[in-house]
Design a protein around this motif. Sequence first.
Motif, PDB file in Angstrom:
ATOM      1  N   ALA A 149       0.830  -1.213   0.000  1.00 20.85           N
ATOM      2  CA  ALA A 149       0.000   0.000   0.000  1.00 20.85           C
ATOM      3  C   ALA A 149       0.861   1.257   0.000  1.00 20.85           C
ATOM      4  CB  ALA A 149      -0.928  -0.015   1.204  1.00 20.85           C
ATOM      5  N   ALA A 150       1.866   1.308   0.872  1.00 12.48           N
ATOM      6  CA  ALA A 150       2.732   2.486   0.947  1.00 12.48           C
ATOM      7  C   ALA A 150       3.497   2.690  -0.359  1.00 12.48           C
ATOM      8  CB  ALA A 150       3.704   2.347   2.116  1.00 12.48           C
ATOM      9  N   LYS A 151       3.959   1.607  -0.964  1.00  6.99           N
ATOM     10  CA  LYS A 151       4.676   1.707  -2.246  1.00  6.99           C
ATOM     11  C   LYS A 151       3.765   2.250  -3.337  1.00  6.99           C
ATOM     12  CE  LYS A 151       8.205  -1.881  -1.587  1.00  6.99           C
ATOM     13  NZ  LYS A 151       8.727  -3.183  -2.072  1.00  6.99           N
ATOM     14  N   ASP A 152       2.498   1.816  -3.339  1.00  9.41           N
ATOM     15  CA  ASP A 152       1.558   2.283  -4.357  1.00  9.41           C
ATOM     16  C   ASP A 152       1.294   3.780  -4.243  1.00  9.41           C
ATOM     17  OD1 ASP A 152       1.379  -0.291  -5.272  1.00  9.41           O
ATOM     18  OD2 ASP A 152      -0.590  -0.715  -4.407  1.00  9.41           O
ATOM     19  N   ILE A 153       1.136   4.275  -3.017  1.00  7.03           N
ATOM     20  CA  ILE A 153       0.867   5.704  -2.835  1.00  7.03           C
ATOM     21  C   ILE A 153       2.103   6.528  -3.166  1.00  7.03           C
ATOM     22  CG2 ILE A 153       0.226   7.466  -1.152  1.00  7.03           C
ATOM     23  CD1 ILE A 153      -2.055   5.607  -2.143  1.00  7.03           C
ATOM     24  N   ALA A 154       3.273   6.035  -2.833  1.00 11.75           N
ATOM     25  CA  ALA A 154       4.502   6.730  -3.212  1.00 11.75           C
ATOM     26  C   ALA A 154       4.607   6.838  -4.731  1.00 11.75           C
ATOM     27  CB  ALA A 154       5.720   6.013  -2.639  1.00 11.75           C
ATOM     28  N   ALA A 155       4.275   5.740  -5.426  1.00 15.00           N
ATOM     29  CA  ALA A 155       4.325   5.738  -6.883  1.00 15.00           C
ATOM     30  C   ALA A 155       3.284   6.692  -7.466  1.00 15.00           C
ATOM     31  CB  ALA A 155       4.095   4.322  -7.407  1.00 15.00           C
ATOM     32  N   GLN A 156       2.096   6.739  -6.859  1.00 14.65           N
ATOM     33  CA  GLN A 156       1.055   7.646  -7.346  1.00 14.65           C
ATOM     34  C   GLN A 156       1.461   9.106  -7.134  1.00 14.65           C
ATOM     35  OE1 GLN A 156      -2.866   6.872  -5.751  1.00 14.65           O
ATOM     36  NE2 GLN A 156      -3.849   8.397  -7.051  1.00 14.65           N
ATOM     37  N   PHE A 157       2.112   9.380  -6.014  1.00 14.14           N
ATOM     38  CA  PHE A 157       2.601  10.742  -5.761  1.00 14.14           C
ATOM     39  C   PHE A 157       3.614  11.144  -6.836  1.00 14.14           C
ATOM     40  CE2 PHE A 157       5.621  13.770  -4.054  1.00 14.14           C
ATOM     41  CZ  PHE A 157       4.808  14.718  -3.449  1.00 14.14           C
ATOM     42  N   ILE A 158       4.553  10.265  -7.134  1.00 14.21           N
ATOM     43  CA  ILE A 158       5.575  10.566  -8.146  1.00 14.21           C
ATOM     44  C   ILE A 158       4.913  10.785  -9.507  1.00 14.21           C
ATOM     45  CG2 ILE A 158       7.535   9.589  -9.413  1.00 14.21           C
ATOM     46  CD1 ILE A 158       8.312   8.159  -6.786  1.00 14.21           C
ATOM     47  N   GLU A 159       3.915   9.964  -9.825  1.00 13.40           N
ATOM     48  CA  GLU A 159       3.198  10.113 -11.095  1.00 13.40           C
ATOM     49  C   GLU A 159       2.526  11.483 -11.172  1.00 13.40           C
ATOM     50  OE1 GLU A 159      -0.503   8.026 -13.565  1.00 13.40           O
ATOM     51  OE2 GLU A 159       0.188   7.182 -11.667  1.00 13.40           O
ATOM     52  N   LEU A 160       1.933  11.937 -10.068  1.00 10.47           N
ATOM     53  CA  LEU A 160       1.271  13.242 -10.064  1.00 10.47           C
ATOM     54  C   LEU A 160       2.272  14.386 -10.240  1.00 10.47           C
ATOM     55  CD1 LEU A 160      -1.357  12.696  -7.212  1.00 10.47           C
ATOM     56  CD2 LEU A 160      -1.845  13.066  -9.639  1.00 10.47           C
ATOM     57  N   THR A 161       3.460  14.239  -9.684  1.00 10.26           N
ATOM     58  CA  THR A 161       4.472  15.291  -9.843  1.00 10.26           C
ATOM     59  C   THR A 161       4.959  15.388 -11.284  1.00 10.26           C
ATOM     60  OG1 THR A 161       6.325  13.813  -9.278  1.00 10.26           O
ATOM     61  CG2 THR A 161       5.256  14.994  -7.464  1.00 10.26           C
ATOM     62  N   LYS A 162       4.797  14.317 -12.049  1.00 16.79           N
ATOM     63  CA  LYS A 162       5.241  14.297 -13.438  1.00 16.79           C
ATOM     64  C   LYS A 162       4.093  14.520 -14.430  1.00 16.79           C
ATOM     65  CE  LYS A 162       9.077  11.128 -12.462  1.00 16.79           C
ATOM     66  NZ  LYS A 162       9.657   9.785 -12.721  1.00 16.79           N
ATOM     67  N   SER A 163       2.899  14.871 -13.903  1.00 14.49           N
ATOM     68  CA  SER A 163       1.713  14.976 -14.761  1.00 14.49           C
ATOM     69  C   SER A 163       1.663  16.263 -15.562  1.00 14.49           C
ATOM     70  CB  SER A 163       0.454  14.872 -13.888  1.00 14.49           C
ATOM     71  OG  SER A 163       0.370  15.978 -13.000  1.00 14.49           O
ATOM     72  N   GLY A 164       2.571  17.197 -15.281  1.00 15.90           N
ATOM     73  CA  GLY A 164       2.544  18.482 -15.974  1.00 15.90           C
ATOM     74  C   GLY A 164       1.870  19.560 -15.162  1.00 15.90           C
ATOM     75  N   ASP A 165       1.154  19.190 -14.127  1.00 14.58           N
ATOM     76  CA  ASP A 165       0.524  20.155 -13.227  1.00 14.58           C
ATOM     77  C   ASP A 165       1.556  20.544 -12.168  1.00 14.58           C
ATOM     78  OD1 ASP A 165      -0.924  21.537 -11.318  1.00 14.58           O
ATOM     79  OD2 ASP A 165      -2.695  20.275 -11.526  1.00 14.58           O
ATOM     80  N   GLU A 166       1.912  21.813 -12.129  1.00 18.66           N
ATOM     81  CA  GLU A 166       2.966  22.264 -11.225  1.00 18.66           C
ATOM     82  C   GLU A 166       2.434  22.818  -9.904  1.00 18.66           C
ATOM     83  OE1 GLU A 166       5.451  24.979 -13.300  1.00 18.66           O
ATOM     84  OE2 GLU A 166       6.139  23.495 -14.769  1.00 18.66           O
ATOM     85  N   SER A 167       1.116  22.710  -9.658  1.00 17.39           N
ATOM     86  CA  SER A 167       0.584  23.209  -8.390  1.00 17.39           C
ATOM     87  C   SER A 167       1.103  22.359  -7.236  1.00 17.39           C
ATOM     88  CB  SER A 167      -0.954  23.188  -8.407  1.00 17.39           C
ATOM     89  OG  SER A 167      -1.443  21.896  -8.707  1.00 17.39           O
ATOM     90  N   PRO A 168       1.353  22.957  -6.079  1.00 17.51           N
ATOM     91  CA  PRO A 168       1.911  22.225  -4.934  1.00 17.51           C
ATOM     92  C   PRO A 168       1.047  21.029  -4.556  1.00 17.51           C
ATOM     93  CG  PRO A 168       1.935  24.582  -4.530  1.00 17.51           C
ATOM     94  CD  PRO A 168       1.142  24.377  -5.781  1.00 17.51           C
ATOM     95  N   LEU A 169       1.706  19.982  -4.081  1.00 16.58           N
ATOM     96  CA  LEU A 169       1.034  18.726  -3.791  1.00 16.58           C
ATOM     97  C   LEU A 169       1.200  18.368  -2.320  1.00 16.58           C
ATOM     98  CD1 LEU A 169      -0.538  16.317  -4.968  1.00 16.58           C
ATOM     99  CD2 LEU A 169       1.645  15.319  -5.672  1.00 16.58           C
ATOM    100  N   PHE A 170       0.071  18.106  -1.656  1.00 18.75           N
ATOM    101  CA  PHE A 170       0.042  17.683  -0.266  1.00 18.75           C
ATOM    102  C   PHE A 170      -0.357  16.212  -0.198  1.00 18.75           C
ATOM    103  CE2 PHE A 170      -0.304  22.196  -0.097  1.00 18.75           C
ATOM    104  CZ  PHE A 170       0.120  22.621   1.153  1.00 18.75           C
ATOM    105  N   LEU A 171      -0.044  15.576   0.934  1.00 14.77           N
ATOM    106  CA  LEU A 171      -0.517  14.231   1.219  1.00 14.77           C
ATOM    107  C   LEU A 171      -1.498  14.299   2.372  1.00 14.77           C
ATOM    108  CD1 LEU A 171       2.601  11.837   1.051  1.00 14.77           C
ATOM    109  CD2 LEU A 171       0.539  11.700  -0.360  1.00 14.77           C
ATOM    110  N   GLY A 172      -2.561  13.489   2.310  1.00 17.22           N
ATOM    111  CA  GLY A 172      -3.532  13.453   3.393  1.00 17.22           C
ATOM    112  C   GLY A 172      -4.103  12.063   3.553  1.00 17.22           C
TER     113      GLY A 172
END
Length: 347
Positions: free
Chosen positions: A168-191
Motif C-alpha cells: 500500500a505504501a509503495k503504491d501511494i509513493a508511486a502515485q505521488f511521483i506520477e502526479l508530480t510528473k503529470s505536468g501540473d505544477e501546483s503544490p502537492l500535499f498528502l492526506g
Amino acid sequence: MAEVGILDETPARRLAALEAQRIVQRIATESGWWRQLADQAIAKIENRLIERILISRLRAGLRAATSEELAEATISKMRGAYTSGQMETLPSFLPRPKYAISNAHGSYLDPASRPEYPARVLYVPGGGFIFPISARQKTMMTRLAEQTDCEVVPGTHRLAPEHPFPAAAKDIAAQFIELTKSGDESPLFLGGDTAGASVVLGALQILIEEQVSPLPKGIILFSPWADLSLSGWSYITKSVTAESPFRMETAAFCARLYLGSHSANDPLASPIFADQDTWPPLLIHTSENDLHFDDAMALAENGLKRNVKVQVNYWDSPRHHLERLSSKDAARSFSEVRSFIEAQLDP
C-alpha cells in the motif's frame, strides 16, 4: 538530575506538556450544552452498535479463514458492499457529491472545465488496509475539496491480505511521483485518515529514502492510526471504557492481515517509530475519545524532537473521525486544513 517516574509519563502530563508548547490545542465542540449531552448519548449508542457489528464481522472473518476459497468469497462480498455504501461501519451524514470522478487520477472535477487550483491533495481514506474507497468517503473528500478550494485526488492502493505490507505504501509513493510528473505544477500535499494515515506516512518515508524532489508541501491527517503495535494507552483505556467504537481486537485483526508475519515496529508500518528528520509540516486532527489518540500525541512529540512543524488539534467530540459528518466540528476541521495549506503556500 531528578529521576523521571512513571507518573511523569502519564498521557495527561504528556498532553499538558505539548499544550504548554502550543504544539497541541483543544477545540471545544461548537454546540449548546443540551446538544452536546444529546450528541454524547447518541454517540454512546452508536459506538456500541458499531462495536457489535465489527465483532460480528470479525467472527465471520475468522470462520471464513478455515477455507481459502470461503475467505476469498467472504472478503470479496464485504468489499463490494463496502464500496457501494451498504456495509460501511461508521454512519456519515453528508450530502451527495456535486462532482463525479472523471479523470485517470480520480479527481473530482471534469478536466474540460477544470479551473486552476492553488494546491492538490493526494488523499488516502482508511479502510483497515483491507477495504477500498467507499461512496461516503468520496463524498467526504468532495467536501474537503470544496472547503479548502483544492483539488483532492483519491489515493488508491492494493489491499491486504492479498497484497500485504508494504504494498500500500509503495503504491501511494508511486502515485505521488506520477502526479508530480503529470505536468501540473501546483503544490502537492498528502492526506489520509485512520489506516490511510499509516499508508501516507509510510509513502512519505519511501519518498524521502528515494530522494524524490519535491516532497509533499505538508501532511494532513485525520484520526491517524500510526502505531500498529497498539502500544499507546488510548488503545487500552478507550477499549475498556467503551469511549471509542473500536476495540483493540478489531485493530489487531486488521493489523495482522496487513502485516502478516512482519514486525509491527517497522517505521514504514508504524510511523511513530520513524525518524522524522526532513519531514514536511504535519497537521493532525483527532478527538480525545479516539482509540488512536496516543498515536497523534506520539507523532507530535517525535516531530518536536526533530524540529518538524507539527500542529495537533483535538476535539472534545465523542465521534471518531468527525470529518465524515456534516457538522460544525467538521466544518471547523476543514477550515483549519485550509489555513494550514495557505500557510505552507505563503509562509
